[in-house]
Design a protein around this motif. Structure first.
Motif, PDB file in Angstrom:
ATOM      1  N   HIS A  10       4.765  -1.155  -4.243  1.00  0.00           N
ATOM      2  CA  HIS A  10       4.791   0.308  -4.255  1.00  0.00           C
ATOM      3  C   HIS A  10       4.997   0.933  -5.629  1.00  0.00           C
ATOM      4  CE1 HIS A  10       5.236   1.110   0.292  1.00  0.00           C
ATOM      5  NE2 HIS A  10       4.898  -0.160   0.130  1.00  0.00           N
TER       6      HIS A  10
ATOM      7  N   SER B  23       1.849   2.888  -5.174  1.00  0.00           N
ATOM      8  CA  SER B  23       1.544   3.480  -3.869  1.00  0.00           C
ATOM      9  C   SER B  23       1.243   4.960  -4.024  1.00  0.00           C
ATOM     10  CB  SER B  23       2.737   3.303  -2.925  1.00  0.00           C
ATOM     11  OG  SER B  23       2.564   4.061  -1.759  1.00  0.00           O
ATOM     12  N   PHE B  24       0.187   5.406  -3.361  1.00  0.00           N
ATOM     13  CA  PHE B  24      -0.205   6.811  -3.404  1.00  0.00           C
ATOM     14  C   PHE B  24       0.813   7.694  -2.688  1.00  0.00           C
ATOM     15  CE2 PHE B  24      -2.830  10.492  -2.178  1.00  0.00           C
ATOM     16  CZ  PHE B  24      -3.407  10.792  -3.409  1.00  0.00           C
ATOM     17  N   LEU B  25       1.465   7.150  -1.660  1.00  0.00           N
ATOM     18  CA  LEU B  25       2.341   7.959  -0.802  1.00  0.00           C
ATOM     19  C   LEU B  25       3.832   7.718  -0.994  1.00  0.00           C
ATOM     20  CD1 LEU B  25       0.291   7.754   2.498  1.00  0.00           C
ATOM     21  CD2 LEU B  25       0.364   9.617   0.855  1.00  0.00           C
ATOM     22  N   GLU B  26       4.224   6.753  -1.799  1.00  0.00           N
ATOM     23  CA  GLU B  26       5.652   6.439  -1.954  1.00  0.00           C
ATOM     24  C   GLU B  26       6.378   7.558  -2.683  1.00  0.00           C
ATOM     25  OE1 GLU B  26       8.781   5.161  -1.046  1.00  0.00           O
ATOM     26  OE2 GLU B  26       7.432   3.473  -0.784  1.00  0.00           O
ATOM     27  N   ARG B  27       7.462   8.059  -2.087  1.00  0.00           N
ATOM     28  CA  ARG B  27       8.227   9.155  -2.683  1.00  0.00           C
ATOM     29  C   ARG B  27       9.423   8.666  -3.486  1.00  0.00           C
ATOM     30  NH1 ARG B  27       9.319  13.277   2.052  1.00  0.00           N
ATOM     31  NH2 ARG B  27      10.592  11.502   2.612  1.00  0.00           N
TER      32      ARG B  27
ATOM     33  N   TYR C 287      -1.772   6.535  -8.510  1.00  0.00           N
ATOM     34  CA  TYR C 287      -2.894   5.612  -8.372  1.00  0.00           C
ATOM     35  C   TYR C 287      -3.247   5.060  -9.747  1.00  0.00           C
ATOM     36  CZ  TYR C 287      -5.791   9.575  -9.960  1.00  0.00           C
ATOM     37  OH  TYR C 287      -6.333  10.614 -10.666  1.00  0.00           O
TER      38      TYR C 287
ATOM     39  N   ALA D  88       5.058  13.438  -2.024  1.00  0.00           N
ATOM     40  CA  ALA D  88       4.582  12.162  -2.558  1.00  0.00           C
ATOM     41  C   ALA D  88       3.837  12.452  -3.854  1.00  0.00           C
ATOM     42  CB  ALA D  88       3.662  11.483  -1.557  1.00  0.00           C
TER      43      ALA D  88
ATOM     44  N   GLU E 290       0.833  14.731  -8.606  1.00  0.00           N
ATOM     45  CA  GLU E 290       1.922  15.702  -8.614  1.00  0.00           C
ATOM     46  C   GLU E 290       2.365  16.050 -10.035  1.00  0.00           C
ATOM     47  OE1 GLU E 290       6.607  15.880  -7.597  1.00  0.00           O
ATOM     48  OE2 GLU E 290       5.366  14.778  -6.183  1.00  0.00           O
TER      49      GLU E 290
ATOM     50  N   GLY F 178       1.314  11.030  -5.304  1.00  0.00           N
ATOM     51  CA  GLY F 178      -0.121  10.780  -5.390  1.00  0.00           C
ATOM     52  C   GLY F 178      -0.446   9.833  -6.528  1.00  0.00           C
TER      53      GLY F 178
END
Length: 191
Positions: free
Chosen positions: A130, A147-151, A162, A158, A181, A160
């Protein structure tokens, strides 16, 4: 477009097909090979089986098939897998620091040995942990894509995250880690 399936992509067991591609599909259980231009992408199924449903593993049969595919390939090769094949630090990783045996592929030393003997692998790309990282192992970049969605925090959007990789002539590689973000770009160049 290539898609490498991971340990969460098939809820009832390991992926039957580690790579899905619009024109070609790899044999069940991996490894798979897809040629795009002069580059061969070799895809490992590192959930063969998934240890505890999370950790990475590659069967003896898949390791032998991977070695054969590397021997038969011509030109540059990029290896894709879900679980990392290197040993980068996971200190501070809230998901895997407490469970280091689930962070990486169990057979990573054997896989790296096969990769190094081939002398054709330009880079290895993975995910699973991640976060983004790059580690050179005997001059081969091992890139972990974030990870694109890991906060990483319970609140907030998230990021974003990549990575964009560009292969150039002479084994040149550029990887840009990006975030929607924060609008950040962190680059790595090799070769």
């Amino acid at each position: 477009m290539l898609h490498v399936r991971g340990n969460h992509d098939v809820p009832d067991g390991p992926p039957e097909n580690p790579v899905a591609e619009t024109k070609a599909v790899a044999p069940a259980r991996g490894p798979g090979a897809v040629k795009l231009g002069d580059v061969t992408f070799l895809v490992l199924n590192t959930s063969d089986p998934a240890l505890g449903g999370v950790g990475g593993s590659v069967s003896t049969e898949q390791l032998r098939a991977f070695e054969r595919l590397l021997d038969e390939s011509t030109g540059p090769v990029v290896v894709l897998a879900h679980h990392p094949l290197d040993d980068h630090s996971i200190e501070g990783n809230p998901l895997f620091a407490p469970f280091p045996s689930w962070a990486f592929t169990r057979e990573r030393e054997a896989l790296r040995s096969v990769i190094e003997r081939s002398a054709r692998v330009v880079a290895v790309f993975t995910g699973h942990v991640h976060w983004g990282s790059v580690r050179l192992v005997n001059t081969i970049p091992y890139v972990s894509v974030p990870s694109f969605l890991e906060r990483w925090h319970e609140s907030g959007a998230a990021p974003g995250a990549y990575a964009v990789a560009t292969l150039g002539p002479g084994r040149r590689l550029r990887v840009d880690f990006r975030s929607l973000e924060a609008g950040m770009v962190v680059s790595f160049q090799h070769g």
